[in-house]
Design a protein around this motif. Structure first.
Motif, PDB file in Angstrom:
ATOM      1  N   GLU A   8      10.118  57.970  41.958  1.00 25.63           N
ATOM      2  CA  GLU A   8      11.120  58.003  40.846  1.00 25.63           C
ATOM      3  C   GLU A   8      12.525  57.923  41.641  1.00 25.63           C
ATOM      4  OE1 GLU A   8      10.760  61.050  38.129  1.00 25.63           O
ATOM      5  OE2 GLU A   8       8.774  60.216  37.499  1.00 25.63           O
ATOM      6  N   HIS A  67       7.752  64.966  35.932  1.00 20.89           N
ATOM      7  CA  HIS A  67       8.540  63.863  35.322  1.00 20.89           C
ATOM      8  C   HIS A  67       8.992  64.139  34.143  1.00 20.89           C
ATOM      9  CE1 HIS A  67       9.813  59.639  34.264  1.00 20.89           C
ATOM     10  NE2 HIS A  67       9.160  59.940  33.273  1.00 20.89           N
ATOM     11  N   THR A  68      10.222  63.878  33.740  1.00 18.65           N
ATOM     12  CA  THR A  68      10.900  64.178  32.404  1.00 18.65           C
ATOM     13  C   THR A  68      10.606  62.821  31.385  1.00 18.65           C
ATOM     14  OG1 THR A  68      12.498  65.478  33.451  1.00 18.65           O
ATOM     15  CG2 THR A  68      12.728  64.766  31.287  1.00 18.65           C
TER      16      THR A  68
END
Length: 82
Positions: A8, A67-68
């Motif tokens: 990411e 992960h958001t």
């Protein structure tokens, strides 16, 4: 957990920032300070160690961080059974 997941942007950014700051600290230490802690290593290797270890730890911490999810994005995890 998938092994081929992309890295990411948050992880890349955190790693790059940590590397730049660590490198700056290493240069300042070499110019203005006394580097007895890493004295057994050659000076060029001291700078590499000081710069890469925090970056590697930041990368690992960011990789392990969940992960958001963003709006409209399906939740992470295995697909639901029907």
């Amino acid at each position: 957990m998938t092994t081929n997941a992309p890295i990411e942007a948050k992880v890349r950014s955190a790693t790059a920032a940590s590397f730049v700051v660590s490198l700056l600290i290493a240069v300042l230490n070499a110019v203005a300070g006394d580097s007895r802690l890493l004295a057994p290593l050659p000076s060029w290797l001291q700078a590499v160690v000081i710069a890469l270890i925090p970056a590697a730890l930041t990368f690992l911490a960011g990789w392990q961080a969940p992960h958001t999810a963003r709006s409209g994005e399906p939740p992470a995890g295995p697909p639901a059974s029907r």
